[in-house]
Design a protein around this motif. Structure first.
Motif, PDB file in Angstrom:
ATOM      1  N   LEU A   1       4.850  -1.941  14.078  1.00 14.04           N
ATOM      2  CA  LEU A   1       5.249  -2.724  15.249  1.00 14.04           C
ATOM      3  C   LEU A   1       6.749  -2.982  15.267  1.00 14.04           C
ATOM      4  CD1 LEU A   1       3.860  -3.994  17.707  1.00 14.04           C
ATOM      5  CD2 LEU A   1       3.725  -6.141  16.430  1.00 14.04           C
ATOM      6  N   ALA A   2       7.405  -2.819  14.111  1.00 12.03           N
ATOM      7  CA  ALA A   2       8.847  -3.073  14.012  1.00 12.03           C
ATOM      8  C   ALA A   2       9.621  -1.830  13.612  1.00 12.03           C
ATOM      9  CB  ALA A   2       9.112  -4.190  13.006  1.00 12.03           C
ATOM     10  N   TYR A   3       9.026  -0.662  13.725  1.00 15.55           N
ATOM     11  CA  TYR A   3       9.756   0.564  13.398  1.00 15.55           C
ATOM     12  C   TYR A   3      11.067   0.623  14.184  1.00 15.55           C
ATOM     13  CZ  TYR A   3       5.939   2.923  10.809  1.00 15.55           C
ATOM     14  OH  TYR A   3       5.002   3.302   9.881  1.00 15.55           O
ATOM     15  N   GLY A   4      12.117   1.039  13.482  1.00 19.95           N
ATOM     16  CA  GLY A   4      13.417   1.214  14.126  1.00 19.95           C
ATOM     17  C   GLY A   4      14.246  -0.048  14.215  1.00 19.95           C
ATOM     18  N   MET A   5      13.721  -1.180  13.722  1.00 20.93           N
ATOM     19  CA  MET A   5      14.444  -2.446  13.841  1.00 20.93           C
ATOM     20  C   MET A   5      15.151  -2.783  12.541  1.00 20.93           C
ATOM     21  SD  MET A   5      11.922  -4.783  16.190  1.00 20.93           S
ATOM     22  CE  MET A   5      13.229  -5.994  16.421  1.00 20.93           C
ATOM     23  N   PRO A   6      16.213  -3.596  12.597  1.00 18.34           N
ATOM     24  CA  PRO A   6      16.904  -4.028  11.377  1.00 18.34           C
ATOM     25  C   PRO A   6      16.104  -5.104  10.657  1.00 18.34           C
ATOM     26  CG  PRO A   6      17.890  -5.056  13.281  1.00 18.34           C
ATOM     27  CD  PRO A   6      16.850  -4.114  13.819  1.00 18.34           C
ATOM     28  N   ALA A   7      16.591  -5.524   9.503  1.00 19.14           N
ATOM     29  CA  ALA A   7      15.886  -6.527   8.692  1.00 19.14           C
ATOM     30  C   ALA A   7      15.969  -7.921   9.290  1.00 19.14           C
ATOM     31  CB  ALA A   7      16.452  -6.531   7.275  1.00 19.14           C
ATOM     32  N   GLU A   8      16.936  -8.166  10.173  1.00 17.79           N
ATOM     33  CA  GLU A   8      17.055  -9.438  10.876  1.00 17.79           C
ATOM     34  C   GLU A   8      17.379  -9.163  12.339  1.00 17.79           C
ATOM     35  OE1 GLU A   8      18.477 -12.833   7.766  1.00 17.79           O
ATOM     36  OE2 GLU A   8      20.057 -11.656   8.720  1.00 17.79           O
ATOM     37  N   VAL A   9      16.937 -10.071  13.202  1.00 12.62           N
ATOM     38  CA  VAL A   9      17.162  -9.875  14.630  1.00 12.62           C
ATOM     39  C   VAL A   9      17.268 -11.240  15.297  1.00 12.62           C
ATOM     40  CG1 VAL A   9      14.728  -9.883  15.375  1.00 12.62           C
ATOM     41  CG2 VAL A   9      16.400  -8.439  16.585  1.00 12.62           C
ATOM     42  N   ASP A  10      17.962 -11.280  16.431  1.00 10.31           N
ATOM     43  CA  ASP A  10      18.052 -12.500  17.239  1.00 10.31           C
ATOM     44  C   ASP A  10      16.934 -12.489  18.272  1.00 10.31           C
ATOM     45  OD1 ASP A  10      20.352 -13.626  16.024  1.00 10.31           O
ATOM     46  OD2 ASP A  10      21.590 -12.168  17.078  1.00 10.31           O
ATOM     47  N   LEU A  11      16.100 -13.516  18.234  1.00 10.32           N
ATOM     48  CA  LEU A  11      14.985 -13.649  19.160  1.00 10.32           C
ATOM     49  C   LEU A  11      15.321 -14.670  20.243  1.00 10.32           C
ATOM     50  CD1 LEU A  11      12.019 -13.892  16.620  1.00 10.32           C
ATOM     51  CD2 LEU A  11      12.538 -11.936  18.079  1.00 10.32           C
ATOM     52  N   PHE A  12      14.931 -14.366  21.474  1.00 10.69           N
ATOM     53  CA  PHE A  12      15.091 -15.349  22.549  1.00 10.69           C
ATOM     54  C   PHE A  12      13.866 -16.259  22.545  1.00 10.69           C
ATOM     55  CE2 PHE A  12      14.674 -17.116  26.751  1.00 10.69           C
ATOM     56  CZ  PHE A  12      15.957 -17.550  27.007  1.00 10.69           C
ATOM     57  N   PHE A  13      14.119 -17.543  22.412  1.00 13.61           N
ATOM     58  CA  PHE A  13      13.058 -18.541  22.234  1.00 13.61           C
ATOM     59  C   PHE A  13      13.231 -19.611  23.298  1.00 13.61           C
ATOM     60  CE2 PHE A  13      10.816 -22.069  20.353  1.00 13.61           C
ATOM     61  CZ  PHE A  13       9.875 -21.531  19.483  1.00 13.61           C
ATOM     62  N   ASP A  14      12.240 -19.732  24.204  1.00 14.11           N
ATOM     63  CA  ASP A  14      12.352 -20.685  25.301  1.00 14.11           C
ATOM     64  C   ASP A  14      11.069 -21.489  25.399  1.00 14.11           C
ATOM     65  OD1 ASP A  14      12.983 -22.114  27.534  1.00 14.11           O
ATOM     66  OD2 ASP A  14      12.980 -20.416  28.913  1.00 14.11           O
ATOM     67  N   ARG A  15      11.065 -22.661  24.734  1.00 11.88           N
ATOM     68  CA  ARG A  15       9.861 -23.499  24.688  1.00 11.88           C
ATOM     69  C   ARG A  15       8.665 -22.654  24.250  1.00 11.88           C
ATOM     70  NH1 ARG A  15      12.729 -24.798  29.307  1.00 11.88           N
ATOM     71  NH2 ARG A  15      13.447 -26.939  29.525  1.00 11.88           N
ATOM     72  N   SER A  16       8.930 -21.731  23.353  1.00  7.82           N
ATOM     73  CA  SER A  16       7.933 -20.767  22.911  1.00  7.82           C
ATOM     74  C   SER A  16       7.037 -21.381  21.844  1.00  7.82           C
ATOM     75  CB  SER A  16       8.624 -19.507  22.383  1.00  7.82           C
ATOM     76  OG  SER A  16       9.553 -19.000  23.320  1.00  7.82           O
ATOM     77  N   GLN A  17       6.111 -20.580  21.355  1.00 12.31           N
ATOM     78  CA  GLN A  17       5.230 -21.023  20.281  1.00 12.31           C
ATOM     79  C   GLN A  17       5.431 -20.132  19.071  1.00 12.31           C
ATOM     80  OE1 GLN A  17       3.640 -23.323  18.346  1.00 12.31           O
ATOM     81  NE2 GLN A  17       2.950 -23.983  20.383  1.00 12.31           N
ATOM     82  N   SER A  18       5.237 -20.699  17.894  1.00  9.95           N
ATOM     83  CA  SER A  18       5.249 -19.951  16.652  1.00  9.95           C
ATOM     84  C   SER A  18       3.928 -20.247  15.948  1.00  9.95           C
ATOM     85  CB  SER A  18       6.452 -20.354  15.797  1.00  9.95           C
ATOM     86  OG  SER A  18       6.792 -19.351  14.873  1.00  9.95           O
ATOM     87  N   PHE A  19       3.582 -19.465  14.918  1.00  9.21           N
ATOM     88  CA  PHE A  19       2.200 -19.494  14.420  1.00  9.21           C
ATOM     89  C   PHE A  19       2.125 -19.611  12.901  1.00  9.21           C
ATOM     90  CE2 PHE A  19       2.197 -17.514  18.521  1.00  9.21           C
ATOM     91  CZ  PHE A  19       1.070 -18.049  19.137  1.00  9.21           C
ATOM     92  N   ARG A  20       0.977 -20.123  12.475  1.00  7.25           N
ATOM     93  CA  ARG A  20       0.583 -20.114  11.068  1.00  7.25           C
ATOM     94  C   ARG A  20      -0.784 -19.453  10.969  1.00  7.25           C
ATOM     95  NH1 ARG A  20       4.159 -23.310   8.413  1.00  7.25           N
ATOM     96  NH2 ARG A  20       5.107 -25.052   9.574  1.00  7.25           N
ATOM     97  N   THR A  21      -0.998 -18.767   9.856  1.00  7.70           N
ATOM     98  CA  THR A  21      -2.303 -18.150   9.647  1.00  7.70           C
ATOM     99  C   THR A  21      -3.294 -19.200   9.175  1.00  7.70           C
ATOM    100  OG1 THR A  21      -1.671 -17.548   7.395  1.00  7.70           O
ATOM    101  CG2 THR A  21      -1.337 -15.890   9.116  1.00  7.70           C
ATOM    102  N   VAL A  22      -4.564 -18.966   9.474  1.00  8.67           N
ATOM    103  CA  VAL A  22      -5.638 -19.857   9.042  1.00  8.67           C
ATOM    104  C   VAL A  22      -6.705 -19.023   8.342  1.00  8.67           C
ATOM    105  CG1 VAL A  22      -5.256 -21.571  10.842  1.00  8.67           C
ATOM    106  CG2 VAL A  22      -6.756 -19.642  11.300  1.00  8.67           C
ATOM    107  N   GLY A  23      -7.444 -19.648   7.443  1.00  9.94           N
ATOM    108  CA  GLY A  23      -8.475 -18.931   6.718  1.00  9.94           C
ATOM    109  C   GLY A  23      -7.874 -17.906   5.777  1.00  9.94           C
ATOM    110  N   ASP A  24      -8.606 -16.815   5.561  1.00  7.30           N
ATOM    111  CA  ASP A  24      -8.089 -15.784   4.648  1.00  7.30           C
ATOM    112  C   ASP A  24      -7.099 -14.854   5.337  1.00  7.30           C
ATOM    113  OD1 ASP A  24      -9.696 -14.263   6.272  1.00  7.30           O
ATOM    114  OD2 ASP A  24     -11.113 -13.676   4.699  1.00  7.30           O
TER     115      ASP A  24
END
Length: 936
Positions: free
Chosen positions: A836-859
Motif C-alpha cells: 500500500l506504500a510502495y514507492g513512498m519515502p520512510a516519512e511523509v507529510d499527511l494532511f489532517f483535517d479533524r480526521s481520525q486516527s486508530f488503534r488496533t483491538v484484540g489480536d
C-alpha cells in the motif's frame, strides 16, 4: 443601433454638410445600447427569473458591438468547454491604449528595475485596474444577475462620477464559473410555475469536478477556470483590486463587507491590509450614505485573511487588495429574520436593518452601490494604488536581497518563555510607574529581540533550490507550474553550480525570494504557524476560515534547500509553463522493462499497459540492475510486442524512464490486473469525490461513479473490484468520532427528472453496509478516506478510533479544548515495504483535517500498519492543539476482510488533489487489493 451604424450616421451628417457634435454623438451611442430588459426573456434581477450563461454570453457580444466603452476578451475555456468571457470597460481613449496601460500595470506590479521616481511617473500616467467577477459559486445568484445590470449602467450612464471612473480606471468584469451559471439557471427555470422554482436540488456539483471548492484552488490552479483567472490577475493585467463577490450575508443582516477578522497572515506586505481596510470603509460608508442598512464587518462573519487558496486571498500574497462581499438574496423572494443581537448598533454593524420581505432587485441595488464604491475609491486613489503596488513589490525584492525575518507565534512564545524565565530568576516584576506605563507591564528584556527574533539561524531564505534528478520530477514540474501560473518567477540552471558547499546539477530549479511576489513564494515553501486563536482566554479554539497549514512544497513532497545567504549562478528565467523532461528507454536488454514506482506518473503508464492487456507485475523486494537500485514495488513488464510501443511513447510524454533488462528479475512478484473501480458519490455531488474523480482521470484510472441505490442492490462483485469512499460519502452521527461532511437533503423523486432519480439516497448502516461487507468478504477492495473510515468498525475491522472519549457509554469525539487540528500538515512514518506504500519515502507529510486516527483491538490479525505517528509533536505546518494524543496511533492501515481488503486512510490523502506525496496510498490501493484477491 450598432457602433458601426452610429459611425455611419455621423459620416452621413458630414456628407450633408452637417457637423454632429461630439457630445450628441456620444449621447446617441449611449441611448442605442440595448437594456437588459429587452435583451433577456425577463429583466435580470426580477423575481423568479435567472438568466443563464448562454443568454449572458449573447448579451456581452451585443454590448461589445454597441459600446465604445467595452472590449470583450475570451480568457480561456471552462471545464465543460465554454468560453470564459471578460468584459474590459473603460473610456474609449483608454481602450485605444490598452496595451500601454497594461504594460504600466505590469511594470509597477513586478517592480523590477524601477526607481521610486520612475514608479511615481508611471503611477501618474497609468490607470487603476480593478477586477470584479461574478458567479464563482453558481447558486449565489445575486452576483451574476447584478453584473448584467452593472455592465449596462457603466456603459450608458453619463454622470460626472461615471465619466471620472471610466477615465481613471480599467475595469475587468469576468464570469468565474460559466458552467455553473448555465446549470443553476436552467435548473431553476425548468419549472413553468414560478412559485415552484428552486435550485437547492441541483443534481450535481456546479463546477464539473469540485463545486464550491472552485474557490479553494487559487494557489494550485488545477481547474481551467482558476488557471484562466490567475493568468489575468498575475501574468497579464495585475489589478490593484480584486473584488470577488459572493453570498449569502450574515443572518439578520444584508451584506458582509471587509475588513476581516484576524488572524493576519505573516507573509504578505502590511500595506495591502491597511488599503483593504480603506476600501472596506469606503464601501460601508457608501451604503450608509445611501441609506442602505444591514452591512457588517470583522466579527459579523468568520472570514479571515489567513488561507491562500481563495481568489480574494491569493491576491494578498500578490500585493493586490482582495475583497469579498457576502450578500443575501435570490430570484425567489425571502424574508429578513429578526435577530435581536443584530439590532444593536456597534462598530462592526453600524446600521441595523429592519426585518421584512427582500427581493433580488434589492440585492442588485446594494451590489451596484458596492461596485461603485470600489470603483470610486480606485478612481480617487489611482496614483496611490499604482504606486503602492510597486512599493509592496519593491519591498519584497529588497527583503529578498537582505537578511530579513518573519515573526510568527512560535517566535513570540519563545520570547515570552525566555522573558518569564528571566523574570522568575530575578524576582517579581515591579508594579508600573509613571516612567513605566501600564502598557509596558508585559515587557521583557529588550536583548531578547536580537537573541530570538533576529536569530541569524532563523532568517528568511534568500531563495530555494530544487535539485534536478528527484525521484518524481513530473511532480516537481507540476509544483513549479503552480508557482508559474500565479506569476512567480522561476529560474533554471544551465550548468552545474555550487552553493553553500553543495553541488547542484544543471537543470535544477531556483526560486528566489527577491521578487515582487515574495509573500506567495514564502507561503508555498515555508510552514504556516497559525496563532492559537480562542473564543476567549482559556476558552475553546475558534474555528479558522478554511485550513491552517497547507505548505505546497510539503504536500507535494518536493525536495528543496533553503538558502539563507545571497547567491547566484548560471541561471536563466523560465519563460513559460514547464513541460516534463522526456523520459527514455535505457539499456538494451530484451527480457523486459523495469520502471521506478516512486513517480506518480508510473501509474499512468501502468494503466495504459493494463488497458492493453499487457502482463504487469510489482516486485515485492528491492532489486539492483546495472548499478542502479530499485525499491520494493518496482514495476516489471515482460517483453512483448504489445508493451513496447506503449512504453516507448509513454516514457517520453510522462517524464519517466524504463530500464530494458536482459533477464527477468529474481524474487517474488505480485501480478496486477485491470480493475473496475466504483467511485461512490451521491445526489448533489460530494466535493471530495469530485476532486477524486478529477484525479483518477488525470492518472487514467478506469472507474465509474456509483450511487447508494446501486450499492444497496448488492451483487457488487459482479460489477466492481474496488469501491472507493471519499471523505463525506458516509454519513456519521453528530458529535461522533467521524467527520460526516456537509449535510444535504434529498429532493422527492417526483420533483426531479427521472434520469436523476437513481442518484438519490445515502450510504446507510442498515442497508448499504451489509452489501459492502459481502463485497469485501467475497474478494472486493474497499478504500475509505477521511470520514468514510467510519466503515472500519462497521465492517468489524479490529480497529477503533483513537481520538475519542466515552460519555455515558457513548463514544464521542474529543472536546476541541483537548484536541483540535483544523486542516494542518503532520509528519508520519511510512512502511514502504508494504504494497500500500510502495514507492513512498520512510516519512511523509499527511494532511489532517479533524480526521481520525486508530488503534488496533484484540489480536489485530490481518491488520498491517502502513503509516503512523511516532512522536508527540508531529505538526509540520498549521495549528494543532493536543497533537500529542496522536503518538502511537495509526493513520493508514491495510486490513484483511474475508478474501478481500479494507484500506483505512484517516487523513485526507488526496485533499483537493494537492498532496502528491500521498497519492500513492490511494493509487497503490486501487491496484494492490484486486491483485491480492486474484491470487487467493
Amino acid at each position: 443601433m450598432t457602433r458601426g451604424m452610429l459611425l455611419g450616421a455621423a459620416a452621413m451628417a458630414l456628407m450633408a454638410g452637417q457637423q454632429m457634435p461630439a457630445h450628441a454623438q456620444a449621447q446617441a451611442e449611449l441611448a442605442a445600447i440595448t437594456p437588459p430588459a429587452k435583451a433577456f426573456p425577463q429583466d435580470p434581477g426580477s423575481d423568479y427569473f435567472l438568466a443563464n450563461y448562454t443568454q449572458y454570453e449573447a448579451y456581452l457580444k451585443q454590448l461589445a458591438q454597441q459600446s465604445t466603452r467595452m472590449k470583450l476578451v475570451d480568457i480561456g475555456k471552462s471545464a465543460e468547454g465554454r468560453s470564459q468571457w471578460m468584459a474590459i470597460v473603460s473610456s474609449p481613449a483608454n481602450l485605444a491604449r490598452l496595451d500601454h496601460y497594461r504594460d504600466i500595470a505590469r511594470r509597477l506590479a513586478k517592480a523590477e528595475g524601477l526607481t521610486s521616481e520612475q514608479a511615481q511617473a508611471l503611477a501618474k500616467e497609468g490607470k487603476a485596474v480593478v477586477w470584479i467577477d461574478a458567479g464563482m459559486h453558481a447558486t449565489e445568484t445575486v452576483t451574476t444577475q447584478s453584473q448584467i445590470q452593472v455592465l449596462y449602467r457603466m456603459l450608458t450612464m453619463d454622470d460626472a462620477e461615471t465619466r471620472r471612473i471610466l477615465d481613471d480606471t480599467i475595469i475587468l468584469f469576468a464570469q468565474a464559473n460559466p458552467d455553473g451559471l448555465e446549470l443553476v439557471a436552467d435548473w431553476y427555470m425548468r419549472e413553468a410555475d414560478p412559485k415552484k422554482r428552486e435550485f437547492r436540488s441541483i443534481p450535481r456539483l456546479y463546477q464539473k469536478y469540485i463545486g464550491h471548492d472552485n474557490n479553494r484552488d487559487s494557489y494550485m490552479s488545477q481547474m481551467p477556470e482558476t488557471t484562466n483567472i490567475n493568468r489575468v490577475l498575475f501574468r497579464e493585467w495585475f489589478p490593484q483590486i480584486v473584488f470577488n463577490q459572493h453570498q449569502t450575508g450574515p443572518a439578520g443582516m444584508i451584506v458582509f463587507v471587509p475588513p476581516f477578522r484576524d488572524p493576519f497572515n505573516f507573509n504578505y506586505d502590511p500595506i495591502v491590509m491597511t488599503e483593504l481596510s480603506e476600501v472596506g470603509s469606503a464601501m460601508h460608508s457608501r451604503l450608509l450614505a445611501e441609506n442602505k442598512p444591514g452591512s457588517g464587518m470583522r466579527s459579523a462573519a468568520p472570514y479571515s485573511t489567513w488561507h491562500n487558496g481563495m481568489e480574494r486571498s491569493v491576491a494578498y500574497f500578490h500585493n493586490s487588495i482582495g475583497l469579498l462581499t457576502e450578500i443575501i438574496g435570490g430570484p425567489t423572494p425571502e424574508n429578513i429574520p429578526l435577530i435581536p443581537d443584530t439590532q444593536l448598533a456597534r462598530n462592526d454593524e453600524p446600521l441595523p436593518v429592519a426585518p421584512g420581505e427582500w427581493h433580488l432587485r434589492d440585492s442588485l441595488e446594494y451590489q451596484w452601490s458596492l461596485d461603485r464604491a470600489v470603483l470610486d475609491y480606485a478612481s480617487r486613489n489611482r496614483e496611490r494604488l499604482l504606486f503602492n503596488i510597486y512599493r509592496m513589490g519593491a519591498n519584497g525584492i529588497a527583503r529578498g536581497n537582505r537578511d530579513s525575518w518573519t515573526v510568527t507565534p512560535a517566535d513570540v512564545d519563545a520570547v515570552k518563555t525566555a522573558g518569564a524565565s528571566k523574570t522568575s530568576s530575578a524576582g517579581a516584576t515591579a508594579p508600573a510607574t509613571p516612567v513605566e506605563p501600564a502598557r509596558a507591564r508585559g515587557s521583557v528584556d529588550p536583548a531578547l529581540y536580537d537573541k530570538i527574533l533576529r536569530d541569524p539561524a532563523k532568517r528568511d531564505p534568500r531563495g530555494y533550490i530544487i535539485p534536478a534528478g528527484q525521484a518524481d520530477m513530473p511532480a516537481v514540474v507540476t509544483f513549479l507550474n503552480a508557482l508559474f501560473k500565479t506569476g512567480v518567477d522561476v529560474e533554471r540552471a544551465t550548468a552545474d553550480f555550487t552553493i553553500a558547499g553543495k553541488r547542484y546539477p544543471a537543470g535544477s530549479f531556483v526560486v528566489k525570494t527577491a521578487q515582487a511576489y515574495r509573500p506567495h513564494v514564502l507561503d508555498m515553501f515555508e510552514p504556516q504557524d497559525h496563532p492559537h486563536d480562542v473564543e476567549y482566554p482559556g476558552g475553546p479554539p475558534k474555528a479558522p476560515y478554511d485550513v491552517t497549514g497547507y505548505t505546497l512544497a510539503y504536500q507535494m513532497g518536493i525536495g528543496f534547500d533553503r538558502i539563507l545567504d545571497g547567491f547566484d549562478g548560471p541561471f536563466e528565467r523560465v519563460p513559460d509553463l514547464l513541460a516534463v523532461t522526456p523520459g527514455a528507454i535505457k539499456g538494451k536488454g530484451g527480457a523486459g522493462w523495469l520502471i521506478d514506482h516512486r513517480a506518480n506518473n508510473s501509474f499512468i503508464l501502468s494503466n495504459r499497459l493494463l488497458k492493453a492487456g499487457v502482463p504487469l507485475f510489482w516486485l515485492e523486494g528491492p532489486t539492483r540492475v546495472a548499478g542502479e537500485s530499485f525499491g520494493p514495488g518496482t514495476i516489471w513488464v515482460p517483453a512483448s510486442a504489445a508493451a513496447k510501443p506503449i512504453i516507448a511513447a509513454s516514457v517520453r510524454q510522462l517524464g519517466i524512464d524504463a530500464i530494458a533488462v536482459a533477464r527477468a528479475p529474481a524474487g517474488r512478484t505480485l501480478a496486477l490486473k485491470p480493475v473496475r473501480v466504483g467511485l461512490v458519490d451521491q445526489y448533489g455531488g460530494v466535493m471530495p469525490s469530485g476532486w477524486t474523480r478529477w484525479l483518477l482521470e488525470q492518472f487514467e484510472f478506469p472507474f465509474q461513479v456509483v450511487y447508494p441505490q446501486e450499492l444497496d442492490a448488492g451483487n457488487l462483485n459482479a460489477k466492481f473490484d474496488v469501491l472507493l469512499f471519499s471523505d463525506g460519502t458516509v454519513p456519521a452521527p453528530a458529535n461522533g468520532p467521524y467527520r460526516a461532511g456537509r449535510e444535504s437533503s434529498m429532493p422527492k423523486p417526483e420533483d426531479i427528472p427521472a434520469a436523476y432519480r437513481p442518484w438519490l439516497g445515502k450510504v446507510s448502516d442498515d442497508r448499504t453496509v451489509p452489501q459492502i461487507d459481502a463485497f469485501a468478504r467475497a474478494g472486493g477492495t474497499v478504500v475509505t478516506i477521511g470520514g468514510a473510515t467510519r466503515l472500519a468498525p462497521l465492517l468489524k475491522a479490529p480497529l477503533q478510533p483513537a481520538l475519542v472519549k466515552e460519555t455515558a457509554g457513548k463514544v464521542e469525539k474529543l472536546d476541541t479544548k483537548e484536541f483540535f487540528i483544523p486542516g494542518a500538515l503532520l509528519r508520519a512514518k511510512v512502511d514502504s515495504a508494504q504494497p500500500l506504500a510502495y514507492g513512498m519515502p520512510a516519512e511523509v507529510d499527511l494532511f489532517f483535517d479533524r480526521s481520525q486516527s486508530f488503534r488496533t483491538v484484540g489480536d489485530a490479525a490481518g491488520v498491517a500498519r502502513i503509516s503512523w505517528f511516532d512522536q508527540p509533536r508531529p505538526l509540520r505546518s498549521g495549528w494543532a492543539l493536543g497533537q500529542e494524543k496522536l503518538q502511537g496511533t495509526t493513520a493508514v492501515a491495510d486490513v484483511d476482510i474475508g478474501r478481500g481488503k479494507l484500506f483505512v486512510m484517516g487523513p485526507e490523502v488526496v485533499q483537493r488533489a494537492q498532496p502528491y506525496a500521498t497519492f500513492k496510498f490511494l493509487f497503490n490501493g486501487l491496484l494492490y487489493g484486486p491483485a491480492v484477491a486474484a491470487t487467493r
